[in-house]
Design a protein around this motif. Structure first.
Motif, PDB file in Angstrom:
ATOM      1  N   GLY A 173       0.728  -1.121  -0.074  1.00 44.40           N
ATOM      2  CA  GLY A 173       0.047   0.089   0.071  1.00 44.40           C
ATOM      3  C   GLY A 173       0.915   1.332   0.074  1.00 44.40           C
ATOM      4  O   GLY A 173       0.512   2.256  -0.714  1.00 44.40           O
ATOM      5  N   LYS A 201      13.395  -0.869  -0.040  1.00 48.69           N
ATOM      6  CA  LYS A 201      11.833  -0.635  -0.063  1.00 48.69           C
ATOM      7  C   LYS A 201      11.817   1.139  -0.099  1.00 48.69           C
ATOM      8  O   LYS A 201      12.285   1.710   0.645  1.00 48.69           O
ATOM      9  CB  LYS A 201      11.326  -0.764   1.361  1.00 48.69           C
ATOM     10  CG  LYS A 201       9.928  -0.654   1.447  1.00 48.69           C
ATOM     11  CD  LYS A 201       9.034  -1.337   2.608  1.00 48.69           C
ATOM     12  CE  LYS A 201       7.717  -1.084   2.797  1.00 48.69           C
ATOM     13  NZ  LYS A 201       7.092  -1.933   3.905  1.00 48.69           N
ATOM     14  N   ASP A 252      17.787  -6.648   4.470  1.00 47.98           N
ATOM     15  CA  ASP A 252      18.179  -7.859   3.915  1.00 47.98           C
ATOM     16  C   ASP A 252      17.441  -8.372   2.742  1.00 47.98           C
ATOM     17  O   ASP A 252      15.949  -8.280   3.178  1.00 47.98           O
ATOM     18  CB  ASP A 252      18.168  -9.006   5.079  1.00 47.98           C
ATOM     19  CG  ASP A 252      19.416  -8.924   6.088  1.00 47.98           C
ATOM     20  OD1 ASP A 252      20.348  -8.315   5.701  1.00 47.98           O
ATOM     21  OD2 ASP A 252      19.196  -9.336   7.347  1.00 47.98           O
ATOM     22  N   ASP A 320       7.203  -5.987   7.014  1.00 47.94           N
ATOM     23  CA  ASP A 320       6.043  -4.835   7.138  1.00 47.94           C
ATOM     24  C   ASP A 320       5.509  -4.622   8.245  1.00 47.94           C
ATOM     25  O   ASP A 320       4.599  -5.228   8.785  1.00 47.94           O
ATOM     26  CB  ASP A 320       4.807  -5.306   6.030  1.00 47.94           C
ATOM     27  CG  ASP A 320       3.812  -4.404   5.864  1.00 47.94           C
ATOM     28  OD1 ASP A 320       4.075  -3.026   6.164  1.00 47.94           O
ATOM     29  OD2 ASP A 320       2.820  -4.414   5.378  1.00 47.94           O
TER      30      ASP A 320
END
Ligand SMILES: Nc1ncnc2c1ncn2[C@@H]1O[C@H](COP(=O)(O)OP(=O)(O)OP(=O)(O)O)[C@@H](O)[C@H]1O
Length: 729
Positions: A173, A201, A252, A320
């Motif tokens: 999201g 990310k 990682d 997450d």
């Protein structure tokens, strides 16, 4: 620092857009009355039911205040309309509590402002369940995709080596995760800060998760995991920083998710595989919880295996942390305060705990309930609540979760799955889960040789070393524990009793429309006014008191729910709604009184419990003063100057026992309630004026509690509120 969930009335936050179904606000003057009736949202949407049978039994006949002489008459006057034959079944008495002392409210959730905002952003965004279980917050990301800037070709943040961006590994999201290949510096290790391959990310600076700067997830990693050199089952974050329009986290590199593995395994995993996942994931959650956090979005997509063909390939990781919240206040070490905000949903509809659906503050039990659904899903290949679509999906999924017994849900699973589910759904809000015991449930399903297990269970083995310390006492305690969620759904009377100085009170039940007027008239002649009305199977219950404090009263029985024109007329005459009831056939009784302290009033009829409207009205100084249901519809009346300093809602598909007890402990008392055949809602308030005797008791009974009422009267406890609908026996 703002409170995440303590207290009730959320201030300082714009309410979400409200679609008003039917709202009528008591106009202050005649001039504004017209305006109100023409106002957007009310008359247009308001559909009047057929008035063919409109036969107000009594209307517009104000009654005088009962004389002191009449009020002094003994109060044990009981009339029962056609109810004598039915009152004999032995009632089940539940939930008796006497509260004499009021404790001050405890610790406050210490949560970062970004977290608060983040949670508010994601509220109500429930996603397509057949998508594989998307998080509530994914909606935001998908909407934003068109606005995102192109990703850079190379990344170097926070003193990291330079990474070249390769293929996309996944998308959530808020973020998108790419494989990053090191082009400068570092070592050749598969994992660690110098690894050749890392996971990058990216979150765009304008994304909803970055409203106040770097993503909230960074803070969770910083506070709890990275600072302690990484944690069992949580990937290490090596670098982070902003590059151009993006916040970038270097982690990682991991392998496929359990969702991928489940798909590769033909959409069903063996019981041994799932048992290994169970023991390892319970130990990971124990670790996360030990840092003071609840993960908040446990699901197959968020468990990743290590990279294939590396020593990590059979290890499990939980990713997450963007929806993680604190269950423990770092400063005080106390559990964060309980609250329920039925309009807040976070997590993924398919795997969310029932408490999360109902907007309750997240605690450790919620991760474990989501894990139970995850494990059952991985083994069975499907959950019974998949396939619901549309606006009320979360409601339907939650209802189905509540209606599906552990036996049924686990009928294709070995016994440990059911034992695990039963244990975790019965955990109390602030109860510490017995992780060792939960892990040991799955012992029998996994092979004796750890080396050949499909999933590495090292972490769980470490926890398992503690298992030997489980004593018989612990076992016994857990068996004797009161169950929080389980129970047989039932449709019952819920009655609430308050301590009061002696007064005359009278009740009638099973009253047909045609007999309502004579009861009211007789009561009025005896100096009584209506304090409460309710309905069961299209027959009315009527409570009349000598101590309402009202100076006069009118009421109307109408074939619709609720009769706007009549209410407006009475508002014009300075009557305010003092109680309402609705029947399954759609008819309603509205009682309006003079002598209340209200200065303004507003009501809403809605297909769903209108929590958003209620919380908007709280901000305008209104409080709920009466409630009713007619079939599946809710009618809620809110008034200004209701004499409350604070108010909360407890809403449940069974009966919110635990929530009520917690609220009672914090000084709240039940002031209104209503129930459909699916849900019971109770409004609890803190009175502005401290009550002399704060005793409040509730009963749940299969028949109208006539015998109990008399017992209560003998103790100076008087019926304050009564409704019929969904509970649990
Ligand atoms: N360290 C990692 N190594 C490999 N793949 C990863 C890694 N972290 C995340 N992914 C992949 O990226 C996907 C999205 O990551 P993540 O869940 O962290 O993003 P998100 O935007 O926070 O998602 P959500 O919408 O679930 O909150 C994961 O489902 C996984 O497939």
């Amino acid at each position: 620092m703002p409170e995440l969930r303590s207290g009730v009335r959320r201030r300082g936050r714009a309410p979400p857009p409200l679609v008003v179904d039917r709202e009528i606000r008591r106009p202050r003057t005649r001039a504004t009355a017209k305006k109100a009736s023409d106002g957007a949202g009310s008359p247009v949407a308001w559909r009047r039911a057929s008035v063919g049978k409109a036969k107000p039994v009594a209307k517009g006949r104000p009654r005088g205040r009962p004389s002191k002489k009449t009020a002094a008459v003994a109060r044990l006057i009981v009339t029962e309309d056609e109810g004598e034959g039915e009152g004999k079944v032995s009632d089940q008495v539940k939930e008796v509590i006497v509260v004499k002392e009021v404790e001050t409210r405890g610790g406050v959730a210490a949560v970062d402002r970004r977290n608060l905002e983040l949670l508010h952003e994601v509220q109500g965004k429930m996603m397509g369940d057949d998508s594989g279980g998307l998080s509530a917050n994914k909606a935001a990301g998908q909407e934003e995709e068109g606005n995102t800037a192109p990703f850079p070709e190379k990344v170097q943040v926070g003193g990291s080596p330079v990474y070249k961006i390769d293929r996309r590994l996944g998308k959530g999201g808020f973020g998108q995760v790419f494989l990053g290949r090191r082009v400068t510096g570092g070592s050749d290790r598969a994992m660690g800060p110098g690894a050749l391959e890392v996971a990058l990310k990216f979150e765009h600076r304008n994304s909803k998760g970055c409203t106040y700067g770097p993503p909230y997830e960074w803070q969770v990693y910083r506070c709890s995991f990275t600072a302690l050199g990484g944690s069992h089952g949580v990937p290490r974050v090596h670098y982070k920083g902003r590059q151009g329009d993006y916040y970038v986290m270097v982690m990682d590199m991991l392998g496929p998710s359990l969702w991928d593995a489940w798909n590769s395994a033909g959409q069903a995993m063996s019981s041994e595989m799932v048992a290994c996942i169970a023991v390892e994931s319970i130990s990971i959650l124990e670790k996360v919880h030990s840092k003071g956090y609840v993960h908040g979005d446990v699901k197959p997509e968020n468990f990743l295996l290590g990279q294939p063909s590396t020593p990590q390939e059979k290890r499990l990781f939980l990713v997450d942390l963007g929806l993680a919240t604190k269950w423990k206040d770092a400063a005080s070490g106390q559990h964060v305060e309980y609250d329920q905000r039925p309009d807040v949903f976070r997590g993924t509809v398919r795997y969310a705990s029932v408490h999360a659906h109902l907007g309750r503050t997240a605690s450790r039990r919620d991760d474990l309930e989501s894990l139970a659904y995850t494990l059952i899903f991985l083994h069975r290949g499907r959950l019974p609540w998949q396939g619901y679509q549309g606006e009320n999906k979360s409601f339907l999924v939650c209802k189905k979760k509540m209606a599906t017994s552990p036996e049924l849900l686990c009928c294709f699973c070995p016994p440990p799955f059911k034992q695990f589910l039963e244990t975790v759904v019965n955990l109390k809000y602030d109860e510490e889960p017995n992780y060792s015991k939960l892990i040991s449930l799955f012992d029998e399903l996994i092979g004796p040789n750890p080396a050949i297990r499909p999933i590495n269970t090292d972490g769980a083995l470490k926890v398992g070393q503690k298992r030997g310390r489980l004593t018989m006492d612990e076992e016994d305690d857990s068996q004797l524990r009161k169950k929080i969620r389980l129970g047989v759904p039932a449709t019952q009377w819920i009655s609430v009793y308050n301590a009061r100085p002696p007064m005359k009170q009278r009740y009638h039940y099973n009253v047909a429309d045609s007999r309502l007027a004579q009861h009211v008239e007789r009561g009025n002649l005896d100096g009584l006014l209506i304090s409460c009305v309710a309905s069961c199977t299209n027959l009315w219950a009527l409570i009349m008191d000598a101590g309402t404090g009202f100076t006069s009263q009118v009421y109307e029985l109408a074939p619709c729910f609720l009769h706007k024109e009549w209410i407006m007329e009475q508002w014009e005459k300075n009557y305010y709604i003092s109680s309402v009831a609705g029947a399954n056939n759609g008819s309603s009784i509205v009682v309006m009184s003079k002598g209340t302290q209200y200065t303004q009033q507003s009501y809403k009829v809605s297909e769903f419990f209108p929590f958003k409207w209620i919380s908007k009205k709280w901000k305008e100084g209104f409080h709920v003063t009466s409630m009713a249901t007619a079939g599946t519809r809710w009618g809620v009346v809110m008034s200004r100057n209701a004499g409350f300093s604070d108010q909360v809602v407890e809403l449940d598909f069974l009966y919110p026992s635990e929530g009520i007890h917690r609220r009672w402990d914090n000084g709240y008392r039940i002031t209104s309630m209503a129930a459909t055949s699916d849900q019971a809602a109770l409004i609890l308030s803190v009175p502005k004026r401290k009550l002399g005797d704060e005793t409040q008791e509730t009963l749940r009974t299969s028949t109208f509690p006539s015998a109990h009422v008399k017992d209560k009267w003998a103790k100076n406890l008087y019926l304050a509120s009564v409704c019929y609908g969904r509970t649990v026996s």
